[in-house]
Design a protein around this motif. Structure first.
Motif, short mmCIF file in Angstrom:
data_model
loop_
_atom_site.label_atom_id
_atom_site.label_comp_id
_atom_site.label_asym_id
_atom_site.label_seq_id
_atom_site.Cartn_x
_atom_site.Cartn_y
_atom_site.Cartn_z
N LYS A 1 0.67 -1.29 0.05
CA LYS A 1 0.02 -0.03 -0.01
C LYS A 1 0.96 1.20 -0.12
CE LYS A 1 -4.06 -2.09 2.31
NZ LYS A 1 -4.92 -2.26 3.54
N TRP A 2 0.60 2.02 -1.06
CA TRP A 2 1.23 3.23 -1.18
C TRP A 2 1.23 4.21 0.26
CZ3 TRP A 2 4.28 4.41 -5.69
CH2 TRP A 2 3.76 3.60 -6.61
N ASP A 3 0.15 4.34 0.85
CA ASP A 3 -0.07 5.03 2.01
C ASP A 3 0.84 4.77 3.18
OD1 ASP A 3 -1.74 6.76 0.66
OD2 ASP A 3 -3.70 5.70 1.65
N ASP A 4 1.11 3.47 3.21
CA ASP A 4 1.75 2.64 4.33
C ASP A 4 3.40 3.14 4.23
OD1 ASP A 4 -0.50 1.67 5.29
OD2 ASP A 4 -0.05 -0.45 4.54
N ILE A 5 3.92 3.13 3.11
CA ILE A 5 5.33 3.41 2.87
C ILE A 5 5.38 4.84 2.99
CG2 ILE A 5 5.65 3.47 0.44
CD1 ILE A 5 7.95 1.82 0.60
N ARG A 6 4.44 5.63 2.43
CA ARG A 6 4.76 7.20 2.73
C ARG A 6 4.56 7.49 3.93
NH1 ARG A 6 1.01 7.79 -2.92
NH2 ARG A 6 2.58 7.60 -4.40
N ALA A 7 3.67 7.06 4.85
CA ALA A 7 3.41 7.38 6.07
C ALA A 7 4.89 7.16 7.01
CB ALA A 7 2.27 6.67 6.62
N ALA A 8 5.42 6.03 6.67
CA ALA A 8 6.62 5.47 7.34
C ALA A 8 7.93 6.29 6.91
CB ALA A 8 6.96 3.96 7.00
N PHE A 9 7.86 6.97 5.97
CA PHE A 9 8.93 7.91 5.44
C PHE A 9 8.77 9.15 6.06
CE2 PHE A 9 10.27 11.52 2.63
CZ PHE A 9 11.85 11.31 2.66
N LYS A 10 7.40 9.77 6.31
CA LYS A 10 7.01 11.04 6.83
C LYS A 10 7.24 10.83 8.61
CE LYS A 10 4.07 12.40 3.43
NZ LYS A 10 2.61 12.77 2.84
N ALA A 11 7.25 9.72 8.90
CA ALA A 11 7.33 9.46 10.30
C ALA A 11 8.69 9.23 10.80
CB ALA A 11 6.56 8.13 10.80
N GLY A 12 9.55 9.32 9.86
CA GLY A 12 11.18 8.96 10.08
C GLY A 12 11.75 7.48 10.15
N LYS A 13 10.63 6.65 9.90
CA LYS A 13 10.86 5.28 10.03
C LYS A 13 11.67 4.64 8.93
CE LYS A 13 8.79 4.35 13.86
NZ LYS A 13 9.51 3.77 15.17
N VAL A 14 11.61 5.20 7.88
CA VAL A 14 12.63 5.09 6.64
C VAL A 14 13.32 6.28 6.24
CG1 VAL A 14 10.69 5.02 5.05
CG2 VAL A 14 12.81 3.73 4.58
N ALA A 15 14.73 6.16 5.74
CA ALA A 15 15.36 7.11 5.40
C ALA A 15 15.35 7.48 3.91
CB ALA A 15 16.68 7.34 5.95
N ILE A 16 15.39 6.42 3.33
CA ILE A 16 15.45 6.60 1.86
C ILE A 16 14.34 5.50 1.10
CG2 ILE A 16 16.79 6.22 -0.45
CD1 ILE A 16 19.31 6.23 1.48
N TYR A 17 13.59 6.08 0.20
CA TYR A 17 12.73 5.20 -0.32
C TYR A 17 12.28 5.44 -1.87
CZ TYR A 17 8.19 7.82 -0.20
OH TYR A 17 7.16 8.79 -0.43
N LEU A 18 11.84 4.67 -2.48
CA LEU A 18 11.41 4.71 -4.04
C LEU A 18 9.92 5.27 -4.05
CD1 LEU A 18 13.63 2.15 -6.01
CD2 LEU A 18 14.32 4.62 -5.00
N ASP A 19 9.50 6.22 -5.04
CA ASP A 19 8.22 6.62 -5.15
C ASP A 19 7.91 7.07 -6.44
OD1 ASP A 19 5.49 6.82 -4.51
OD2 ASP A 19 5.90 7.52 -2.52
N SER A 20 6.76 7.30 -6.64
CA SER A 20 6.20 8.03 -7.88
C SER A 20 6.51 9.32 -7.60
CB SER A 20 4.80 7.79 -8.21
OG SER A 20 4.19 8.73 -8.90
N THR A 21 6.75 10.40 -8.66
CA THR A 21 6.62 11.55 -8.54
C THR A 21 5.22 12.24 -8.00
OG1 THR A 21 6.10 11.69 -10.88
CG2 THR A 21 8.38 11.93 -10.54
N ALA A 22 4.34 11.48 -8.11
CA ALA A 22 3.01 11.98 -7.90
C ALA A 22 3.23 12.07 -6.25
CB ALA A 22 1.85 11.06 -8.04
N ALA A 23 4.12 11.69 -5.57
CA ALA A 23 4.42 12.12 -4.07
C ALA A 23 5.22 13.38 -3.43
CB ALA A 23 4.84 10.78 -3.38
N THR A 24 5.62 13.72 -4.61
CA THR A 24 6.57 15.14 -4.36
C THR A 24 5.86 16.07 -3.51
OG1 THR A 24 7.54 14.48 -6.75
CG2 THR A 24 8.12 16.56 -5.47
N ALA A 25 4.62 16.67 -4.14
CA ALA A 25 4.23 17.80 -3.39
C ALA A 25 4.01 17.43 -1.85
CB ALA A 25 2.67 18.11 -4.04
#
Length: 443
Positions: free
Chosen positions: A260-284
């Motif tokens: 799930k996209w939301d799960d990995i994005r939430a982990a990044f914003k919460a500082g649980k993962v430092a580097i990850y790959l995503d779509s440019t759609a997540a940039t904003a």
């Protein structure tokens, strides 16, 4: 008798009202109550992207008096395509339909659509205004089948604050597989359950990492020169990817956040993962909502491999063939509006998708955004540095959604301890069977 007569009159009025309501709302007439041509647009944009899409539609509806575009959210790409299959080719089909990029082969062969190339030829619409690497994906045998719309590619997002804390240069994101692995080791904090690197379990990223090595995903020219019979996923390029993920997973520096996209994005914003790959759609969202400084980088490649570039992601807009000529013409007018530089610039600012139209980069609103948030430019530079080849043009097969699911299953098996080459061979065998079964059915 009088009561029966009155009841009959009421029923007649109710039925008449229903009929008039259907005509006013669109139905098979394709018109609104005030005489405008009604264009029904099915899409899969939720959240902020959905709001940005509605802004485009509202602007179009306000700027002219002949057409009214009505958007209808249909759920995920997969859900929307399933719904289309129940009404495709009938008057119940929408005028326009947003479909994700891997639905291109299916849509082109479905019998539901009218290629936009027909309108392009009739009007001599200038296709040179579109980004070639974007239009190239949706072009089959020299014909543009759909209008590119929400266009993305895969990029790296990273936490600059964590880079500084780990003694890494926040202005130099890792570029190779080994550099990612080394950075992930320094950024992992097991005591806090913080991982250095993560990648969503989604087949699209494997396709991207293959293309960046210059590798085709299918035989028969990536499915563009003939009907493909087998996948090339289990070749050396695919093995490099799986071995890289396997090594980091076994070292404990790779975070697994599922599908799930939301799960990995939430982990990044919460500082649980430092580097990850995503779509440019997540940039904003990443840049504006994260409580730390966000960096962006190109997609990594194996050591010693020159980056070849990326395949576009996202989706395009298709014209249905079962609606009236009047609705088709109205739909085409809307598609031209969507492609205008000012429309594309605003769309890019609001979402992080990049423009399909070259001139959009000259719009002040986009230039100001890029100046303020240079993270947006990474995807643009990566796209523009990509050389359009069979590999970066992207593979075509009607069973792409099913093939992606098999790839996702294989990554879970890899993380569960399966041998990289063995799991790749098994996955390739399953995809090849999907291709063979489709070929039998389509004959």
């Amino acid at each position: 008798m009088k009561r029966i007569w009155l009841l009959g009159l009421v029923l007649l009025l109710v039925l008449a009202g229903c009929t008039n309501s259907e005509t006013a709302g669109g139905g098979e007439t394709g018109q609104t109550g005030d005489g405008k041509v009604k264009v029904t647009f099915w899409h899969s944009m939720g959240g902020d992207a959905g709001k940005a899409l509605q802004k485009i539609v509202d602007n179009y509806n306000a700027k002219q008096t002949k057409v009214f575009v009505q958007t209808e959210y249909q759920g995920s790409y997969e859900e929307a395509l399933t719904k289309l299959k129940t009404v495709g080719g009938t008057p119940e089909a929408p005028t326009l339909m947003q479909v994700y990029e891997v639905g291109t082969k299916f849509m082109s062969e479905s019998g539901y659509i009218q290629p936009v190339q027909n309108f392009i030829d009739k009007e001599q619409f200038d296709l040179s205004q579109l980004e070639e690497n974007i239009a190239g994906y949706y072009r089959i045998d020299g014909k543009l089948y759909s209008m590119p719309f929400n266009t993305s590619n895969a990029v790296m997002f990273y936490n600059k604050d964590k880079f500084r804390d780990a003694g890494l240069d926040p202005e130099k994101p890792p570029r190779t597989f080994s550099e990612v692995r080394e950075a992930a080791e320094k950024l992992t904090d097991s005591a806090k359950d913080e991982k250095g690197f993560a990648i969503l379990i989604y087949g699209w990223f494997i396709e991207q990492l293959m293309a960046n090595q210059g590798a085709d995903y299918l035989d028969e020219g990536n499915g563009r020169k003939g009907e493909p019979a087998k996948t090339l996923l289990n070749g050396p390029e695919g093995l490099r990817i799986y071995q890289w993920l396997d090594e980091m997973n076994k070292e404990g520096v790779l975070g697994n956040y599922g599908r799930k996209w939301d799960d990995i994005r939430a982990a990044f914003k919460a500082g649980k993962v430092a580097i990850y790959l995503d779509s440019t759609a997540a940039t904003a969202s990443n840049v504006k909502d994260s409580p730390f400084e966000v960096g962006t980088g190109f997609l990594p490649v194996p050591d010693g491999v020159e980056p070849k570039g990326v395949i576009i992601g996202g989706g395009s807009i298709w014209m249905m063939n079962s609606v009236s000529d009047e609705q088709k013409a109205a739909g085409w007018d809307f598609l031209k509006f969507v492609a205008q530089p000012d429309t594309q610039a605003q769309w890019a600012v609001d979402t992080g998708y990049f423009p399909i139209t070259k001139a959009a980069y000259d719009e002040k609103i986009l230039q100001d955004t890029y100046a303020k948030y240079p993270q947006y430019l990474t995807a643009v530079k990566q796209l523009q540095s990509t050389k359009l080849t069979i590999a970066t043009q992207g593979a075509l097969m009607s069973v792409f959604p099913e093939a992606r699911a098999e790839v996702e299953n294989s990554i879970e098996k890899l993380y569960g301890g399966a041998d990289a080459q063995k799991v790749l061979d098994e996955t390739a065998e399953k995809i090849n069977k999907l291709l063979a079964d489709h070929k039998k059915v389509s004959k």
